[in-house]
Design a protein around this motif. Structure first.
Motif, PDB file in Angstrom:
ATOM      1  N   THR A  21       0.911  -1.234   0.075  1.00  0.00           N
ATOM      2  CA  THR A  21       0.022   0.012  -0.035  1.00  0.00           C
ATOM      3  C   THR A  21       0.770   1.152  -0.047  1.00  0.00           C
ATOM      4  O   THR A  21       0.530   2.088  -0.879  1.00  0.00           O
ATOM      5  CB  THR A  21      -0.837  -0.041   1.153  1.00  0.00           C
ATOM      6  N   ALA A  22       1.835   1.281   0.866  1.00  0.00           N
ATOM      7  CA  ALA A  22       3.017   2.459   0.751  1.00  0.00           C
ATOM      8  C   ALA A  22       3.542   2.476  -0.451  1.00  0.00           C
ATOM      9  O   ALA A  22       3.689   3.744  -0.797  1.00  0.00           O
ATOM     10  CB  ALA A  22       3.825   2.184   2.187  1.00  0.00           C
ATOM     11  N   ARG A  23       4.146   1.571  -0.985  1.00  0.00           N
ATOM     12  CA  ARG A  23       4.859   1.548  -2.179  1.00  0.00           C
ATOM     13  C   ARG A  23       3.957   2.163  -3.256  1.00  0.00           C
ATOM     14  O   ARG A  23       4.451   2.798  -4.171  1.00  0.00           O
ATOM     15  CB  ARG A  23       5.509   0.183  -2.601  1.00  0.00           C
ATOM     16  N   ALA A  43       3.062   6.320  -7.110  1.00  0.00           N
ATOM     17  CA  ALA A  43       2.359   7.576  -7.671  1.00  0.00           C
ATOM     18  C   ALA A  43       2.998   8.835  -7.899  1.00  0.00           C
ATOM     19  O   ALA A  43       2.486   9.610  -8.745  1.00  0.00           O
ATOM     20  CB  ALA A  43       0.718   7.532  -7.185  1.00  0.00           C
ATOM     21  N   GLY A  44       3.582   9.042  -6.643  1.00  0.00           N
ATOM     22  CA  GLY A  44       4.404  10.355  -6.636  1.00  0.00           C
ATOM     23  C   GLY A  44       5.628  10.406  -6.961  1.00  0.00           C
ATOM     24  O   GLY A  44       6.351  11.378  -6.714  1.00  0.00           O
ATOM     25  N   ASN A  45       5.977   9.325  -7.755  1.00  0.00           N
ATOM     26  CA  ASN A  45       7.426   9.302  -8.149  1.00  0.00           C
ATOM     27  C   ASN A  45       8.261   9.394  -7.128  1.00  0.00           C
ATOM     28  O   ASN A  45       9.373  10.085  -7.226  1.00  0.00           O
ATOM     29  CB  ASN A  45       7.478  10.122  -9.127  1.00  0.00           C
ATOM     30  N   ALA A  46       8.237   8.655  -5.643  1.00  0.00           N
ATOM     31  CA  ALA A  46       8.974   8.892  -4.618  1.00  0.00           C
ATOM     32  C   ALA A  46       9.371   7.552  -4.021  1.00  0.00           C
ATOM     33  O   ALA A  46       9.235   7.442  -2.916  1.00  0.00           O
ATOM     34  CB  ALA A  46       8.250   9.825  -3.649  1.00  0.00           C
ATOM     35  N   ASN A  74      13.342   6.982  -9.470  1.00  0.00           N
ATOM     36  CA  ASN A  74      13.640   8.299  -8.992  1.00  0.00           C
ATOM     37  C   ASN A  74      14.608   8.561  -8.325  1.00  0.00           C
ATOM     38  O   ASN A  74      15.039   9.622  -7.730  1.00  0.00           O
ATOM     39  CB  ASN A  74      12.213   8.636  -8.370  1.00  0.00           C
ATOM     40  N   THR A  75      15.566   7.645  -7.597  1.00  0.00           N
ATOM     41  CA  THR A  75      16.582   7.718  -6.971  1.00  0.00           C
ATOM     42  C   THR A  75      17.717   8.708  -7.414  1.00  0.00           C
ATOM     43  O   THR A  75      17.863   8.780  -8.650  1.00  0.00           O
ATOM     44  CB  THR A  75      17.663   6.555  -6.548  1.00  0.00           C
ATOM     45  N   GLU A  76      18.104   9.748  -6.389  1.00  0.00           N
ATOM     46  CA  GLU A  76      19.176  10.559  -7.096  1.00  0.00           C
ATOM     47  C   GLU A  76      20.490  10.081  -6.515  1.00  0.00           C
ATOM     48  O   GLU A  76      21.564  10.773  -6.663  1.00  0.00           O
ATOM     49  CB  GLU A  76      18.739  11.975  -6.238  1.00  0.00           C
ATOM     50  N   HIS A  77      20.673   8.912  -6.020  1.00  0.00           N
ATOM     51  CA  HIS A  77      21.760   8.142  -5.621  1.00  0.00           C
ATOM     52  C   HIS A  77      21.908   6.943  -6.239  1.00  0.00           C
ATOM     53  O   HIS A  77      21.922   5.777  -5.488  1.00  0.00           O
ATOM     54  CB  HIS A  77      21.913   8.251  -3.968  1.00  0.00           C
ATOM     55  N   ALA A  78      21.955   6.724  -7.433  1.00  0.00           N
ATOM     56  CA  ALA A  78      21.830   5.471  -8.097  1.00  0.00           C
ATOM     57  C   ALA A  78      23.105   4.458  -7.761  1.00  0.00           C
ATOM     58  O   ALA A  78      23.068   3.257  -7.554  1.00  0.00           O
ATOM     59  CB  ALA A  78      21.738   5.861  -9.696  1.00  0.00           C
ATOM     60  N   GLU A  79      24.274   5.290  -7.700  1.00  0.00           N
ATOM     61  CA  GLU A  79      25.768   4.329  -7.512  1.00  0.00           C
ATOM     62  C   GLU A  79      25.564   3.824  -6.041  1.00  0.00           C
ATOM     63  O   GLU A  79      26.024   2.751  -5.812  1.00  0.00           O
ATOM     64  CB  GLU A  79      26.834   5.301  -7.841  1.00  0.00           C
TER      65      GLU A  79
END
Length: 449
Positions: free
Chosen positions: A98-100, A105-108, A339-344
């Motif tokens: 449910t949380a995921r 939906a919010g790209n988060a 959407n991660t800003e820390h892929a590595e």
């Protein structure tokens, strides 16, 4: 054990998991120096680690035992990568998705998350998951000790959306202490559904209560679990889903399945649904009020921890018209939000959880039998331990006839949860099997398409 791992790998490869999906992209991480030649002399095309502090979030479903193991693993990870801080959270399985879904939906979505194959199609096909292939290619994620075909279980249309951590299969957990208390013998190997039902009824008829005054039961209503229905369909000699991802069974099949326990429900011989709701996220088996429960074999560690009972046993599940017909599947996978800003940093953490031998030693078989050979070798499986029991059980199943694992259809998580909710309503007596089937197919027609 290698036989078991290869068996599931071949199953998923043959089933053609590369279905409709789109690339979710890579993304640049502020914890990497990039892929160009640097002042340290690194060659073009090689990632140069940057130790600038970075924080990633990681979430999973499970219980206190799994949380403790993950915390131990993260402590080991921080010894090797002190500049990467991992913020954690976890929930029970239904609440987790449910949380995921809300986050998607919010790209988060979280930077790293424990993942289930049931949701892989819908998340990957909508570009929600990071393509991990880039990090496999640059060596951040090292799958040298994985069977290539098993890795394919997380690859959709050439996008490595997730990577399996381990394998599992269905088993019947038995509590010898409760069996002794009720004085009813568990059925012999090769038992049928009818023989199992007779056992459940006999336990209820014994009318034994524990020290707290709660009646002991043989089982819950197993028909309320969607995976068990799929197993039953396979035991009838049919595949539950078509190759193009549609349902391959009818409302009549669902009613027939639910009717297996109709007498037990009428006689109030199964574990009461209201007691189960009150105990959630625990259950009747894990509080030692139920003698037997079918589930995935990797639950042995958590069931032992939750119940405080170290003599639990695991035996094959019910036998159908075509035998037991067990199947192996990835017990869970690891994925990263697109959407991660820390892929590595996320990939570095995923690699550690997948391949570091210390993680295999910490988790044992609690998440299933590890996919990485060095993690399997690191498991300290003393005779009679939970890990030894699971390893022995998967070896036993691997030596018998197994069937193809059903590939979850799109919307699987939605229809699985609907099945569970309707199962509660059925056990409360609010609906009939026919109403169950009608309502479930109405939901499935929208979720699956």
């Amino acid at each position: 054990m290698r036989k078991s791992v290869i068996s599931i790998a071949a199953v998923f490869a043959a089933a053609g998991l590369a279905l409709t999906a789109c690339s979710s992209g890579g993304g640049t991480d502020d914890a990497t120096g990039g892929a160009t030649s640097g002042g340290d002399g690194s060659a073009a095309g090689e990632a140069t680690p940057d130790t600038t502090p970075v924080t990633i979030n990681f979430t999973w479903w499970g219980n206190d035992d799994r949380a403790d193991r993950y915390n131990q693993a993260i402590a080991k990870f921080n010894e090797a990568y002190p500049y990467i801080t991992v913020q954690t959270s976890w929930q029970a399985f239904p609440d987790y998705w449910t949380a995921r879904n809300t986050e998607a939906a919010g790209n988060a979505l979280p930077d790293v998350m424990q993942f289930d194959s049931s949701y892989l199609r819908e998340y990957a096909s909508t570009n929600r998951l990071l393509d991990l292939q880039e990090f496999i290619d640059n060596g951040t994620i090292d799958l040298g000790n994985f069977d290539e075909s098993l890795v394919a279980a997380g690859n959709l249309n050439d996008v490595q959306a997730a990577i399996p951590t381990s394998t599992n299969t269905l088993g019947m957990f038995v509590n010898p202490t409760v069996i002794e208390q009720v004085g009813v013998d568990f059925p012999a190997d090769g038992y049928t559904y009818d023989e199992y039902n007779e056992f459940v009824q006999a336990v209820s008829d014994a009318n034994v209560t524990n020290a707290e005054g709660y009646k002991l039961y043989g089982s819950g209503d197993y028909t309320s679990t969607f995976w068990f229905f799929l197993q039953w369909v396979i035991q009838q000699g049919e595949a539950p889903f078509t190759d193009d991802g549609q349902l391959n069974f009818t409302e009549d099949d669902v009613v027939e399945w639910l009717s297996l326990t109709a007498d037990l429900r009428e006689n109030k011989a199964v574990f009461p649904v209201d007691r189960g709701v009150a105990l959630s996220p625990l259950g009747g088996f894990t509080v030692n009020e139920v003698a037997a429960e079918a589930t995935w074999d990797n639950f042995m560690a958590s069931y032992t921890a939750d119940s405080g009972t170290d003599n639990l046993e695991i035996v094959p599940i019910w036998s159908g018209d075509n035998g037991t017909q067990n199947f192996f599947r990835p017990s869970m996978l690891l994925a990263a939000g697109a959407n991660t800003e820390h892929a590595e940093a996320a990939a570095t953490f995923i690699n550690f959880l997948l391949t570091d031998p210390s993680v295999g030693e910490i988790f044992g078989t609690s998440k299933g039998v590890p996919a990485d050979s060095e993690q399997r070798a690191a498991i300290v499986a003393e005779e009679g331990s939970t890990d030894a029991k699971v390893l022995a059980y998967e070896e036993l199943i691997g030596e018998t006839e197994t069937s193809t694992a059903p590939i979850p259809v799109k919307g699987f998580g939605t229809i699985e949860e609907k099945w569970r909710n309707l199962g509660e309503e059925l056990n409360y007596g609010n609906i009939t099997p026919e109403q169950f089937a009608d309502e479930w197919f109405a939901e499935a027609s929208m979720a699956v398409g």
